[in-house]
Design a protein around this motif. Structure first.
Motif, PDB file in Angstrom:
ATOM      1  N   LEU A 152      -1.793   5.788  -8.359  1.00  0.00           N
ATOM      2  CA  LEU A 152      -1.495   4.232  -7.909  1.00  0.00           C
ATOM      3  C   LEU A 152      -2.364   4.060  -6.677  1.00  0.00           C
ATOM      4  O   LEU A 152      -2.685   2.793  -6.636  1.00  0.00           O
ATOM      5  CB  LEU A 152      -0.024   4.139  -7.715  1.00  0.00           C
ATOM      6  CG  LEU A 152       0.829   4.306  -8.861  1.00  0.00           C
ATOM      7  CD1 LEU A 152       2.206   3.803  -8.487  1.00  0.00           C
ATOM      8  CD2 LEU A 152       0.458   3.632 -10.137  1.00  0.00           C
ATOM      9  N   ARG A 153      -2.509   5.009  -5.935  1.00  0.00           N
ATOM     10  CA  ARG A 153      -3.234   4.340  -4.556  1.00  0.00           C
ATOM     11  C   ARG A 153      -4.732   4.199  -5.118  1.00  0.00           C
ATOM     12  O   ARG A 153      -5.518   3.350  -4.694  1.00  0.00           O
ATOM     13  CB  ARG A 153      -3.083   5.540  -3.518  1.00  0.00           C
ATOM     14  CG  ARG A 153      -1.765   5.308  -2.975  1.00  0.00           C
ATOM     15  CD  ARG A 153      -1.655   6.734  -1.975  1.00  0.00           C
ATOM     16  NE  ARG A 153      -0.468   6.303  -1.221  1.00  0.00           N
ATOM     17  CZ  ARG A 153       0.098   7.430  -0.608  1.00  0.00           C
ATOM     18  NH1 ARG A 153      -0.331   8.770  -0.656  1.00  0.00           N
ATOM     19  NH2 ARG A 153       1.428   7.190   0.214  1.00  0.00           N
ATOM     20  N   SER A 154      -5.175   5.130  -5.898  1.00  0.00           N
ATOM     21  CA  SER A 154      -6.615   5.023  -6.439  1.00  0.00           C
ATOM     22  C   SER A 154      -6.702   3.678  -7.327  1.00  0.00           C
ATOM     23  O   SER A 154      -7.888   3.115  -6.940  1.00  0.00           O
ATOM     24  CB  SER A 154      -7.099   6.199  -7.186  1.00  0.00           C
ATOM     25  OG  SER A 154      -7.003   7.332  -6.391  1.00  0.00           O
ATOM     26  N   ALA A 155      -5.899   3.380  -7.712  1.00  0.00           N
ATOM     27  CA  ALA A 155      -5.842   2.244  -8.892  1.00  0.00           C
ATOM     28  C   ALA A 155      -5.623   1.140  -7.924  1.00  0.00           C
ATOM     29  O   ALA A 155      -6.573   0.109  -8.148  1.00  0.00           O
ATOM     30  CB  ALA A 155      -4.689   2.174  -9.804  1.00  0.00           C
ATOM     31  N   LEU A 159      -8.161  -2.895  -7.089  1.00  0.00           N
ATOM     32  CA  LEU A 159      -7.666  -4.220  -7.447  1.00  0.00           C
ATOM     33  C   LEU A 159      -8.498  -5.278  -6.773  1.00  0.00           C
ATOM     34  O   LEU A 159      -9.217  -5.190  -5.561  1.00  0.00           O
ATOM     35  CB  LEU A 159      -6.116  -4.391  -6.795  1.00  0.00           C
ATOM     36  CG  LEU A 159      -5.138  -3.685  -7.525  1.00  0.00           C
ATOM     37  CD1 LEU A 159      -4.128  -3.737  -6.901  1.00  0.00           C
ATOM     38  CD2 LEU A 159      -5.023  -4.118  -9.098  1.00  0.00           C
ATOM     39  N   ALA A 160      -8.629  -6.686  -7.339  1.00  0.00           N
ATOM     40  CA  ALA A 160      -9.176  -7.795  -6.789  1.00  0.00           C
ATOM     41  C   ALA A 160      -8.401  -8.198  -5.556  1.00  0.00           C
ATOM     42  O   ALA A 160      -7.095  -8.091  -5.766  1.00  0.00           O
ATOM     43  CB  ALA A 160      -9.656  -8.689  -7.742  1.00  0.00           C
ATOM     44  N   GLU A 162      -7.498 -11.160  -4.757  1.00  0.00           N
ATOM     45  CA  GLU A 162      -6.197 -11.818  -5.148  1.00  0.00           C
ATOM     46  C   GLU A 162      -4.946 -11.270  -5.775  1.00  0.00           C
ATOM     47  O   GLU A 162      -4.025 -11.707  -5.798  1.00  0.00           O
ATOM     48  CB  GLU A 162      -6.740 -13.048  -6.293  1.00  0.00           C
ATOM     49  CG  GLU A 162      -7.456 -12.750  -7.530  1.00  0.00           C
ATOM     50  CD  GLU A 162      -9.027 -12.267  -7.442  1.00  0.00           C
ATOM     51  OE1 GLU A 162      -9.745 -12.555  -8.460  1.00  0.00           O
ATOM     52  OE2 GLU A 162      -9.530 -12.095  -6.212  1.00  0.00           O
ATOM     53  N   ASP A 163      -5.387 -10.097  -6.504  1.00  0.00           N
ATOM     54  CA  ASP A 163      -4.255  -9.337  -7.166  1.00  0.00           C
ATOM     55  C   ASP A 163      -3.576  -8.667  -5.749  1.00  0.00           C
ATOM     56  O   ASP A 163      -2.438  -8.561  -6.008  1.00  0.00           O
ATOM     57  CB  ASP A 163      -4.715  -8.297  -8.020  1.00  0.00           C
ATOM     58  CG  ASP A 163      -5.181  -9.037  -9.296  1.00  0.00           C
ATOM     59  OD1 ASP A 163      -5.029 -10.320  -9.616  1.00  0.00           O
ATOM     60  OD2 ASP A 163      -6.413  -8.402  -9.877  1.00  0.00           O
ATOM     61  N   ARG A 164      -4.398  -8.248  -5.196  1.00  0.00           N
ATOM     62  CA  ARG A 164      -3.695  -7.633  -3.798  1.00  0.00           C
ATOM     63  C   ARG A 164      -2.709  -8.607  -3.156  1.00  0.00           C
ATOM     64  O   ARG A 164      -1.662  -8.131  -2.747  1.00  0.00           O
ATOM     65  CB  ARG A 164      -4.558  -6.986  -3.104  1.00  0.00           C
ATOM     66  CG  ARG A 164      -5.571  -5.654  -3.463  1.00  0.00           C
ATOM     67  CD  ARG A 164      -6.592  -5.302  -2.578  1.00  0.00           C
ATOM     68  NE  ARG A 164      -5.751  -4.670  -1.359  1.00  0.00           N
ATOM     69  CZ  ARG A 164      -5.494  -3.432  -1.382  1.00  0.00           C
ATOM     70  NH1 ARG A 164      -5.421  -2.639  -2.325  1.00  0.00           N
ATOM     71  NH2 ARG A 164      -4.604  -3.113  -0.203  1.00  0.00           N
ATOM     72  N   ASP A 165      -3.319  -9.844  -3.016  1.00  0.00           N
ATOM     73  CA  ASP A 165      -2.561 -10.714  -2.231  1.00  0.00           C
ATOM     74  C   ASP A 165      -1.010 -11.123  -3.105  1.00  0.00           C
ATOM     75  O   ASP A 165      -0.243 -11.069  -2.387  1.00  0.00           O
ATOM     76  CB  ASP A 165      -3.156 -12.116  -2.139  1.00  0.00           C
ATOM     77  CG  ASP A 165      -4.370 -12.082  -1.207  1.00  0.00           C
ATOM     78  OD1 ASP A 165      -4.317 -10.933  -0.525  1.00  0.00           O
ATOM     79  OD2 ASP A 165      -5.224 -12.939  -1.212  1.00  0.00           O
ATOM     80  N   VAL A 166      -1.110 -10.959  -4.222  1.00  0.00           N
ATOM     81  CA  VAL A 166       0.030 -11.220  -5.274  1.00  0.00           C
ATOM     82  C   VAL A 166       0.993 -10.008  -4.941  1.00  0.00           C
ATOM     83  O   VAL A 166       2.038 -10.392  -4.840  1.00  0.00           O
ATOM     84  CB  VAL A 166      -0.188 -11.631  -6.434  1.00  0.00           C
ATOM     85  CG1 VAL A 166       1.033 -11.430  -7.346  1.00  0.00           C
ATOM     86  CG2 VAL A 166      -0.890 -12.777  -6.847  1.00  0.00           C
ATOM     87  N   LEU A 167       0.425  -8.913  -4.831  1.00  0.00           N
ATOM     88  CA  LEU A 167       1.307  -7.630  -4.882  1.00  0.00           C
ATOM     89  C   LEU A 167       1.774  -7.544  -3.245  1.00  0.00           C
ATOM     90  O   LEU A 167       2.854  -6.686  -3.539  1.00  0.00           O
ATOM     91  CB  LEU A 167       0.488  -6.578  -5.225  1.00  0.00           C
ATOM     92  CG  LEU A 167      -0.050  -6.477  -6.789  1.00  0.00           C
ATOM     93  CD1 LEU A 167      -0.807  -5.477  -7.095  1.00  0.00           C
ATOM     94  CD2 LEU A 167       1.373  -6.512  -7.819  1.00  0.00           C
ATOM     95  N   ARG A 168       1.350  -8.124  -2.470  1.00  0.00           N
ATOM     96  CA  ARG A 168       1.940  -8.032  -1.221  1.00  0.00           C
ATOM     97  C   ARG A 168       3.178  -8.799  -0.838  1.00  0.00           C
ATOM     98  O   ARG A 168       3.952  -8.940   0.108  1.00  0.00           O
ATOM     99  CB  ARG A 168       0.600  -8.377  -0.018  1.00  0.00           C
ATOM    100  CG  ARG A 168      -0.290  -7.410  -0.085  1.00  0.00           C
ATOM    101  CD  ARG A 168      -1.203  -7.955   1.228  1.00  0.00           C
ATOM    102  NE  ARG A 168      -2.412  -6.923   1.328  1.00  0.00           N
ATOM    103  CZ  ARG A 168      -3.645  -7.507   0.908  1.00  0.00           C
ATOM    104  NH1 ARG A 168      -3.962  -8.937   0.245  1.00  0.00           N
ATOM    105  NH2 ARG A 168      -4.577  -6.858   1.233  1.00  0.00           N
TER     106      ARG A 168
END
Length: 234
Positions: A152-155, A159-160, A162-168
């Motif tokens: 999961l860390r490599s995945a 991430l884009a 904007e996707d990282r912002d959502v997952l935070r």
């Protein structure tokens, strides 16, 4: 089924020696005197095994420790605990079962059917365990199949933004069942991504939608960014 590269065999003589130690518990943790005795064995007769396990964990974050099939279920419980002690102090955060291991399939969700959600262990606590372990004593009740192991860390690195912002965002949830021990306090809702150094973000994925916990939406999974598998035989 795991790729053969994940498989590290445990010599029958070493497994038999590890199985001589009792699973004496100190609360929810394997008692320290027993862990100390087991680690003395691992430093001597099991040094090569410890190095191979460490190498696979460092490279892939996952390893399958293949125990000899001739051991009884009771001896396998002990031998597997000895192998896990190479990575840390074994403990069981969930009540029930025998010592470090849960009994049967009902408590783990392994009888849910041929497919199960991808997730990690205990994403909804403040101090999740460094490793999760699953001891397989026989064929799966659904007939076996493929096991997905995800880095999961490599995945997350791919991430884009904007996707990282959502997952935070702390809006994810998991339906926790029962009391857990030794893993800090509850964290609900929680963010999927907790930023750290590149490639070292802590990831709390439960397979649920980005919403607070709803009963019945999540199932127990033994897939983990870092996990031990201890099957009998090959």
């Amino acid at each position: 089924m795991f790729p053969s590269t994940f498989r590290v065999p445990v010599a029958p003589s070493l497994a038999s020696t590890l199985a001589e130690y009792d699973l004496v518990m100190d609360g929810h943790t394997w008692a320290e005197p027993e862990v100390t005795r087991v680690r003395k064995v691992l430093r001597a007769a099991g040094a090569a095994l410890v190095h191979r396990l460490a190498d696979r964990l460092a490279l892939d974050g996952c390893v399958v420790a293949a125990l000899p099939s001739e051991l009884s279920d009771d001896l396998l419980h002990r031998a597997a605990a000895g192998v896990v002690a190479a990575a840390g102090t074994p403990f069981c955060p969930i009540g029930g079962g025998r010592a470090l291991w849960l009994d049967g399939t009902g408590q783990t969700g392994l009888d849910d059917g041929p497919t199960r959600d991808l997730g990690i262990e205990l994403p909804d606590v403040t101090a999740p365990p460094d490793y999760a372990s699953l001891l397989r004593l026989g064929p799966g009740p659904a007939g076996g199949g493929q096991v997905v192991v995800a880095d999961l860390r490599s995945a997350a690195v791919l991430l884009a933004n904007e996707d990282r912002d959502v997952l935070r965002r702390p809006v994810f949830g998991k339906d926790r069942s029962g009391h857990v021990r030794g893993v800090g306090g509850p964290m609900l809702p929680f963010p999927v991504l907790e930023d750290g150094p590149p490639g070292m973000s802590w990831i709390r994925w439960s397979g649920t939608l980005p919403t607070t916990a709803t009963r019945g939406t999540a199932r127990h999974s033994n897939a983990s960014p870092r996990c031990w598998g201890s099957p009998r035989g090959g």
